[in-house]
Design an enzyme around this catalytic site. Structure first.
Site, short mmCIF file in Angstrom:
data_model
loop_
_atom_site.label_atom_id
_atom_site.label_comp_id
_atom_site.label_asym_id
_atom_site.label_seq_id
_atom_site.Cartn_x
_atom_site.Cartn_y
_atom_site.Cartn_z
N PHE A 12 5.20 -2.39 2.82
CA PHE A 12 4.44 -3.52 3.35
C PHE A 12 4.93 -4.86 2.77
CE2 PHE A 12 0.06 -5.63 2.50
CZ PHE A 12 0.15 -6.42 3.63
N GLY A 37 7.03 4.29 2.25
CA GLY A 37 7.58 3.35 3.23
C GLY A 37 8.19 4.09 4.41
N ALA A 74 9.25 -2.17 -5.19
CA ALA A 74 9.04 -0.74 -4.95
C ALA A 74 8.05 -0.19 -5.96
CB ALA A 74 10.37 0.01 -5.09
N GLN A 76 4.69 3.06 -6.47
CA GLN A 76 3.49 3.76 -6.04
C GLN A 76 2.37 2.73 -6.24
OE1 GLN A 76 0.27 5.12 -5.55
NE2 GLN A 76 0.29 5.28 -7.79
N TYR A 141 -2.08 3.96 -12.99
CA TYR A 141 -1.31 2.94 -12.27
C TYR A 141 -1.33 1.61 -13.02
CZ TYR A 141 -0.79 -0.58 -8.50
OH TYR A 141 -0.43 -1.66 -7.74
N ASN A 169 -5.80 -8.13 -3.97
CA ASN A 169 -5.74 -7.21 -2.82
C ASN A 169 -5.03 -7.85 -1.64
OD1 ASN A 169 -7.97 -6.03 -4.51
ND2 ASN A 169 -7.86 -4.54 -2.86
N ARG A 208 -13.78 -8.21 -4.16
CA ARG A 208 -12.34 -8.31 -4.31
C ARG A 208 -11.87 -9.71 -3.97
NH1 ARG A 208 -13.24 -4.24 -6.38
NH2 ARG A 208 -12.37 -2.16 -6.05
N1 LIG Z 1 -0.68 -4.02 -1.48
C1 LIG Z 1 -1.40 -4.52 -2.47
O1 LIG Z 1 -2.55 -4.95 -2.30
C2 LIG Z 1 -0.81 -4.60 -3.86
C3 LIG Z 1 -1.60 -5.16 -4.88
C4 LIG Z 1 -1.07 -5.22 -6.16
C5 LIG Z 1 0.22 -4.79 -6.41
N2 LIG Z 1 0.96 -4.25 -5.40
C6 LIG Z 1 2.31 -3.79 -5.73
O2 LIG Z 1 3.21 -4.27 -4.76
C7 LIG Z 1 4.23 -3.31 -4.53
C8 LIG Z 1 4.35 -3.05 -3.05
O3 LIG Z 1 3.13 -2.57 -2.55
P1 LIG Z 1 2.94 -2.25 -1.01
O4 LIG Z 1 1.52 -2.49 -0.69
O5 LIG Z 1 3.99 -2.92 -0.22
O6 LIG Z 1 3.17 -0.69 -1.01
P2 LIG Z 1 4.03 0.20 0.00
O7 LIG Z 1 3.69 1.61 -0.33
O8 LIG Z 1 3.85 -0.25 1.41
O9 LIG Z 1 5.53 -0.13 -0.42
C9 LIG Z 1 6.13 0.40 -1.55
C10 LIG Z 1 7.56 0.79 -1.17
O10 LIG Z 1 8.25 1.25 -2.34
C11 LIG Z 1 8.90 2.49 -2.04
N3 LIG Z 1 8.97 3.20 -3.33
C12 LIG Z 1 7.95 3.66 -4.07
N4 LIG Z 1 8.40 4.14 -5.23
C13 LIG Z 1 9.75 3.98 -5.22
C14 LIG Z 1 10.79 4.27 -6.15
N5 LIG Z 1 10.54 4.84 -7.33
N6 LIG Z 1 12.06 3.99 -5.80
C15 LIG Z 1 12.35 3.42 -4.60
N7 LIG Z 1 11.40 3.12 -3.70
C16 LIG Z 1 10.12 3.39 -4.01
C17 LIG Z 1 8.06 3.14 -0.98
O11 LIG Z 1 8.74 4.09 -0.19
C18 LIG Z 1 7.61 1.93 -0.15
O12 LIG Z 1 8.57 1.63 0.85
C19 LIG Z 1 3.88 -2.08 -5.35
O13 LIG Z 1 4.65 -2.07 -6.53
C20 LIG Z 1 2.42 -2.28 -5.67
O14 LIG Z 1 2.07 -1.69 -6.89
C21 LIG Z 1 0.47 -4.14 -4.14
#
Ligand SMILES: NC(=O)c1ccc[n+]([C@@H]2O[C@H](COP(=O)([O-])OP(=O)(O)OC[C@H]3O[C@@H](n4cnc5c(N)ncnc54)[C@H](O)[C@@H]3O)[C@@H](O)[C@H]2O)c1
Length: 311
Positions: A12, A37, A74, A76, A141, A169, A208
């Protein structure tokens, strides 16, 4: 014009950051293991290396050059899921950060912007939270993300300028609508549009800070060439507090259809309520979130309807 490594561009946030960098005429390389992803999310023009950031050999497969910056996105991204397998969470989120740092060192890359999280704070009081607030994560996490921030801090001593963006969020078009354990807005909106009902795990009084994807992308880009953000941890939110009940009521009002809502149960490691003090983001990054909740929800709703019509 530059060359950027954006990890997680099948996800995302990573895909949205990659789109913006490409629009500005840059070259973008991504590593993604496609765990959450989807290859279809990777913007056209991005050089995609399928693999895992926790695998040190993957860095031999990417273009060997000095990157103008690495956006390490990238990961989890669910507190709840981190309870399934804490060791996996440690490897995929934290060990990966160490490998990214080592690669930055060996490639001569001097700049890393990291996607950290609000989850590092844990339980907090009922007021906006600044970066100086104590950190007491309630999920594996959050623990892993906090450790990553600290690895980045230590590598500052080796000349790697990093910024950890503590994202609150994030919501908006591009969020995964089929993952019912990740993303508060996407979960509720997918249930509403696809099932005509919403099941909320946890109290409606939880609150949030909901920040729209375009504003988050801007915050990543704002870090480029911004020396005042070097070595900084910066909250990225809106500074607005929204309860789960307000979110659900707004979503249903904007959707304009009868939706039944059930509040029941809870989620491991979930925080009761938190919203951001974004003074530092305003000061260091000149960050100014532009999209209010109603506008953002309407944009997302349009996108979700388009997705379901095409399905
Ligand atoms: N979406 C939110 O509200 C939010 C809030 C705080 C932090 N984040 C952080 O932002 C980042 C992106 O979040 P998102 O919402 O886009 O999640 P998402 O799951 O849509 O994207 C994460 C991407 O990383 C890839 N990925 C995961 N672990 C990997 C690894 N070890 N090596 C290579 N690729 C890997 C996945 O396949 C995916 O494409 C994350 O690190 C998350 O912790 C997101």
């Amino acid at each position: 014009m530059g060359i950027y490594l954006v990890t997680g561009a099948a996800g995302f946030i990573g895909s949205a950051v990659a789109v913006k960098l490409l629009e500005l005429g840059n070259k973008v390389v991504t590593i993604d293991n496609l765990s959450t992803g989807n290859v279809e999310n990777i913007p056209e023009g991005v050089e995609f290396i399928e693999g895992d950031c926790q695998n040190r050999d993957i860095y031999k497969k990417i273009p060997q050059c000095r990157y103008d910056a690495i956006f390490h996105i990238a990961g989890q991204s669910s507190g709840e899921i981190s309870f399934d397998d804490p060791s996996y969470d440690l490897r995929t989120n934290t060990e990966s950060t160490l490998h990214i740092l080592k690669h930055a060192m060996s490639s001569g890359t001097k700049r890393i912007v990291y996607a950290s999280t609000v989850s590092v704070y844990g339980k907090v009081g009922d007021c906006p939270i600044s970066e100086d607030h104590s950190t007491f994560p309630e999920s594996f996490y959050g623990v892993g993300k906090l450790a990553s921030e600290n690895y980045l801090r230590i590598y500052e001593n080796y000349g790697i300028n990093s910024t950890s963006l503590r994202l609150f969020n994030v919501y908006g078009p591009g969020q995964n609508l089929s993952n019912m354990r990740q993303g508060m807005v996407s979960i509720f909106m997918a249930q509403m549009v696809m099932q005509g009902k919403i099941h909320v795990k946890g109290s409606p009084d939880r609150f949030r800070d909901l920040v729209y994807i375009d504003d988050v992308v801007d915050s990543f880009l704002d870090c480029l060439g911004c020396e005042s953000s070097y070595g900084q941890i910066i909250n990225i939110g809106t500074g607005v507090r929204t309860s789960v009940r307000e979110l659900i009521d707004d979503m249903i009002r904007l959707y304009g259809q009868e939706i039944s809502v059930k509040y029941e149960g809870s989620t491991a490691g979930d925080i009761h309520g938190i919203y951001a003090d974004i003074s530092r983001a305003r000061q260091k990054l000149n960050f100014n979130p532009m999209i209010d909740l109603e506008t953002g929800l309407l944009k997302m709703l349009d996108w979700v309807k388009g997705q379901t019509n095409n399905a």
